[in-house]
Design an enzyme around this catalytic site. Structure first.
Site, mmCIF file in Angstrom:
data_model
loop_
_atom_site.group_PDB
_atom_site.id
_atom_site.type_symbol
_atom_site.label_atom_id
_atom_site.label_comp_id
_atom_site.label_asym_id
_atom_site.label_seq_id
_atom_site.Cartn_x
_atom_site.Cartn_y
_atom_site.Cartn_z
ATOM 1 N N TYR A 249 -2.159 -1.166 10.247
ATOM 2 C CA TYR A 249 -2.080 -1.397 8.922
ATOM 3 C C TYR A 249 -1.429 -0.838 8.606
ATOM 4 C CZ TYR A 249 -4.403 -1.291 3.647
ATOM 5 O OH TYR A 249 -4.155 -0.767 2.626
ATOM 6 N N SER B 34 0.917 -0.953 -0.060
ATOM 7 C CA SER B 34 -0.208 -0.110 0.255
ATOM 8 C C SER B 34 1.246 1.254 0.094
ATOM 9 C CB SER B 34 -1.075 -0.365 1.205
ATOM 10 O OG SER B 34 -1.210 1.229 1.356
HETATM 11 P P1 NAD Z 1 -11.206 -5.494 -0.606
HETATM 12 O O1 NAD Z 1 -12.092 -5.482 1.175
HETATM 13 O O2 NAD Z 1 -12.419 -5.439 -1.766
HETATM 14 O O3 NAD Z 1 -11.303 -7.428 -0.342
HETATM 15 C C1 NAD Z 1 -9.744 -7.743 0.305
HETATM 16 C C2 NAD Z 1 -10.026 -9.061 0.882
HETATM 17 O O4 NAD Z 1 -9.534 -9.610 1.268
HETATM 18 C C3 NAD Z 1 -11.102 -9.560 0.071
HETATM 19 O O5 NAD Z 1 -11.207 -10.677 -0.852
HETATM 20 C C4 NAD Z 1 -11.931 -10.756 0.733
HETATM 21 O O6 NAD Z 1 -12.811 -11.449 0.950
HETATM 22 C C5 NAD Z 1 -10.512 -11.195 1.945
HETATM 23 N N1 NAD Z 1 -9.994 -11.778 3.049
HETATM 24 C C6 NAD Z 1 -10.202 -10.379 4.282
HETATM 25 N N2 NAD Z 1 -9.746 -11.391 4.893
HETATM 26 C C7 NAD Z 1 -9.294 -12.431 5.057
HETATM 27 C C8 NAD Z 1 -9.888 -13.617 5.504
HETATM 28 N N3 NAD Z 1 -9.126 -13.800 6.830
HETATM 29 N N4 NAD Z 1 -9.144 -14.838 4.514
HETATM 30 C C9 NAD Z 1 -9.413 -14.887 3.210
HETATM 31 N N5 NAD Z 1 -9.047 -13.663 2.839
HETATM 32 C C10 NAD Z 1 -9.793 -13.012 3.145
HETATM 33 O O7 NAD Z 1 -10.227 -4.936 -0.285
HETATM 34 P P2 NAD Z 1 -9.095 -4.294 -1.486
HETATM 35 O O8 NAD Z 1 -9.512 -2.995 -1.895
HETATM 36 O O9 NAD Z 1 -9.713 -4.891 -2.792
HETATM 37 O O10 NAD Z 1 -8.089 -4.495 -1.035
HETATM 38 C C11 NAD Z 1 -6.873 -5.949 -1.551
HETATM 39 C C12 NAD Z 1 -5.605 -5.300 -0.619
HETATM 40 O O11 NAD Z 1 -5.285 -4.375 -1.351
HETATM 41 C C13 NAD Z 1 -5.393 -5.116 0.572
HETATM 42 O O12 NAD Z 1 -4.433 -6.158 1.150
HETATM 43 C C14 NAD Z 1 -5.669 -3.918 0.804
HETATM 44 O O13 NAD Z 1 -5.116 -3.152 2.094
HETATM 45 C C15 NAD Z 1 -4.918 -3.651 -0.097
HETATM 46 N N6 NAD Z 1 -5.108 -2.227 -0.699
HETATM 47 C C16 NAD Z 1 -5.928 -1.300 -0.253
HETATM 48 C C17 NAD Z 1 -6.389 0.189 -1.138
HETATM 49 C C18 NAD Z 1 -7.272 0.052 -1.807
HETATM 50 O O14 NAD Z 1 -7.368 1.640 -1.719
HETATM 51 N N7 NAD Z 1 -8.443 -0.432 -1.508
HETATM 52 C C19 NAD Z 1 -5.616 0.645 -0.882
HETATM 53 C C20 NAD Z 1 -3.533 -0.227 -0.950
HETATM 54 C C21 NAD Z 1 -3.944 -1.299 -0.440
#
Ligand code: NAD
Length: 257
Positions: A152, A139
């Protein structure tokens, strides 16, 4: 097809960035394992839908990334993998004094430790084949901090450190490890933060998006899941064979500020 004959495992991929990355890898020809902690008909239907769209072999394998043994079992059940995308992640927003201990533990387990466990299970197979890609979804918060996101930010900085160590151990084997550092992408994890941010800043939804979230993103636009997927496909390409142990920011300029 660039990734024909490769098997990709993407953790936490039934929504958001993981799903976007999984789709782009399948479109580039990789066979796919998608994952989450649930085991619903929708999860398996999603695998079928991606298979139908891309022609890839796609399986859904349930595994809870908060549990070490399930992380390792995911790789075993997949039959190993050539491309490992550590994407599963959760978020919680609170001041350190009020941060629930169980939220801290869950964030560190899912966002950081799971990447250690899946990598530990997957790397030997990659070394044997002399080719592999480990892509950790960190991130902008793996490189910078924000208040109220202690667990986080700590976990994502940890992911960047793990990425460097994995790359050094893998150097010269044909296996690379890098971290993609997204800025804000409008996915469910971000949607869930909006009410908390509205409360914390006493602002309406549009103002929070514009003045709090995208204030850190000079482009003024959310990044997209397709852009994360395209970056992952690039990291799997021959052009990226000497890119290892580094971070690629896809953040609209966030980390340039
Ligand atoms: P999201 O909530 O859409 O997706 C998260 C995914 O992780 C989902 O598929 C969920 O089912 C899965 N998950 C959660 N807990 C779990 C567990 N215990 N076991 C297995 N799967 C699990 O969120 P996102 O935005 O798609 O985030 C995905 C990644 O990207 C994360 O690591 C997040 O930190 C990172 N990220 C997101 C952003 C953003 O702005 N959306 C920015 C930087 C980093």
């Amino acid at each position: 097809m660039q990734l024909a004959g490769k098997r990709a495992v993407v953790t936490g991929s039934n929504s958001g960035i993981g799903l976007g990355v999984a789709r782009e890898l399948a479109r580039a020809g990789a066979d796919l394992v998608i994952n989450s902690f649930t085991d619903s008909p929708e999860d398996h239907a999603l695998a079928e839908e991606i298979a139908k769209e891309t022609g890839a072999a796609v399986r859904y394998i349930q595994a809870d990334m908060s549990k070490a043994e399930e992380c390792r079992a995911l790789i075993e059940k997949a039959g190993g993998c050539d491309i490992l995308v550590n994407n599963a992640g959760i978020q919680h927003v609170a001041r350190i004094e009020e941060f629930p201990v169980e939220k801290w533990d869950a964030i560190v387990a899912i966002n950081l430790s799971s990447a250690f466990h899946t990598s530990a299970a997957a790397l030997a197979g990659m070394y044997e084949k002399g080719w592999g890609r480990v892509i950790n979804i960190a991130s902008a918060h793996g490189l910078t901090a924000s208040p109220y996101k202690s667990a986080y930010v700590a976990a994502k900085h940890g992911v960047v450190g793990l990425t460097k160590t994995t790359a050094l151990e893998a150097a010269g084997t044909g296996v690379t490890c890098n971290a993609i550092c997204p800025g804000y992408v409008l996915t469910p994890i971000v949607e869930k933060q909006i009410p908390d941010q509205m409360k914390t800043h006493n602002m309406d939804r549009d103002t929070v998006i514009k003045e709090v979230m995208l204030a850190r993103q000079p482009s003024g636009e959310f990044a997209t899941v397709e852009q994360m997927g395209g970056t992952a496909v690039f990291l799997c390409s021959e052009a990226a064979a000497q890119i290892t142990g580094t971070t690629i920011s896809v953040d609209g300029g966030w980390t340039a500020l």
